[in-house]
Design a protein around this motif. Structure first.
Motif: not given
Length: 256
Positions: A24-29, A209-214, A227-231, A247-254
């Motif tokens: 989904a990340a490739k499609r997002f970019i 990552n909420y603690m860094t990115d967000i 996006v819930y694909t990592g930490v 908040q997204l489960d996948s970048l495809d949702e955006w």
């Protein structure tokens, strides 16, 4: 749904997990590129030079960008210390090539004794001797800089030690807190925003990552997309007083 004029995007855990693809990340970019919307990968990973980031994305993930799309914590660290004091140009660095090259490119000389700055980032070949030199220098008055506070880094095996874990050892040994540059600090965000050239109320910070990115977005007054694909997990984020803008489960949702 808000339309953004620019995107800041994390890499590890958002675009890929170590060597594992996130389709989904490739499609997002590609959607951003098709819409000609500017974006900048803002990553706390200091190990790679921008050219290496671009090569890794192309070779391993079929994502094709240029170095103009990349801003690492190594670059932000080098930018920051070069602007502190023009007369101070020596450093001792614990880190990989990406961090060392960024600092060398800003005219610094590496020394082991009495450097102006001790910079600690992620180092896959760190040794006791390196920690020893860093500790002694800081205790003798060198300014202590940490690239980023991430205790863990997501890869295909799971959550492995990050730069913050190494920095914590030096912090413990010196009894001094470093000045952090990377997310969630404002320093990297302000410098990345300047490079992106888009007003901060028109930009969104995308990460796993909420603690860094967000928190980086929150601290800088920038909208956030988790996006819930990592930490971070939904259970963890529910407990936070300030929620991500999106908040997204996948970048495809955006929808771009």
């Amino acid at each position: 749904m808000k339309k953004y004029a620019g995107y800041m995007i994390d890499l590890d855990g958002t675009i890929y997990r170590g060597k594992e693809k996130i389709p989904a990340a490739k499609r997002f970019i590609e959607r951003l590129q098709a819409a000609k919307i500017p974006f900048l990968f803002v990553t706390n990973n200091s190990t790679k030079a921008p050219e290496q980031v671009v090569e890794n994305l192309a070779k391993n993930f079929d994502i094709h960008v240029t170095t103009a799309n990349v801003y690492t914590t190594a670059m932000a660290t080098a930018d920051y210390i070069s602007e502190l004091d023009e007369t101070k140009k020596t450093a001792y660095v614990i880190g990989e090539l990406g961090l060392k090259q960024a600092i060398l490119d800003r005219g610094f000389t590496f020394v082991e004794q009495d450097p102006d700055y001790v910079v600690v980032g992620l180092d896959y070949d760190v040794t006791y001797h390196k920690f020893e030199l860093a500790t002694l220098a800081i205790r003798n008055g060198s300014k202590f800089i940490g690239t980023n506070a991430d205790t863990n880094l997501p890869n295909e095996r799971g959550l492995v030690p990050g730069a913050g874990s190494l920095i914590a050892l030096v912090e413990c040994a010196t009894q001094q807190k470093p000045e952090f540059i990377g997310k969630p600090e404002k320093i990297i965000m302000e410098k990345a925003l300047k490079r992106l050239g888009v007003a901060k109320d028109q930009v969104v910070m995308v990460g796993d990552n909420y603690m860094t990115d967000i928190k980086a977005g929150i601290n800088s007054g920038i909208d956030t997309m988790l996006v819930y694909t990592g930490v971070s997990t939904k259970e963890q984020v529910k407990k936070e007083a300030i929620q991500p803008t999106i908040q997204l489960d996948s970048l495809d949702e955006w929808n771009i």
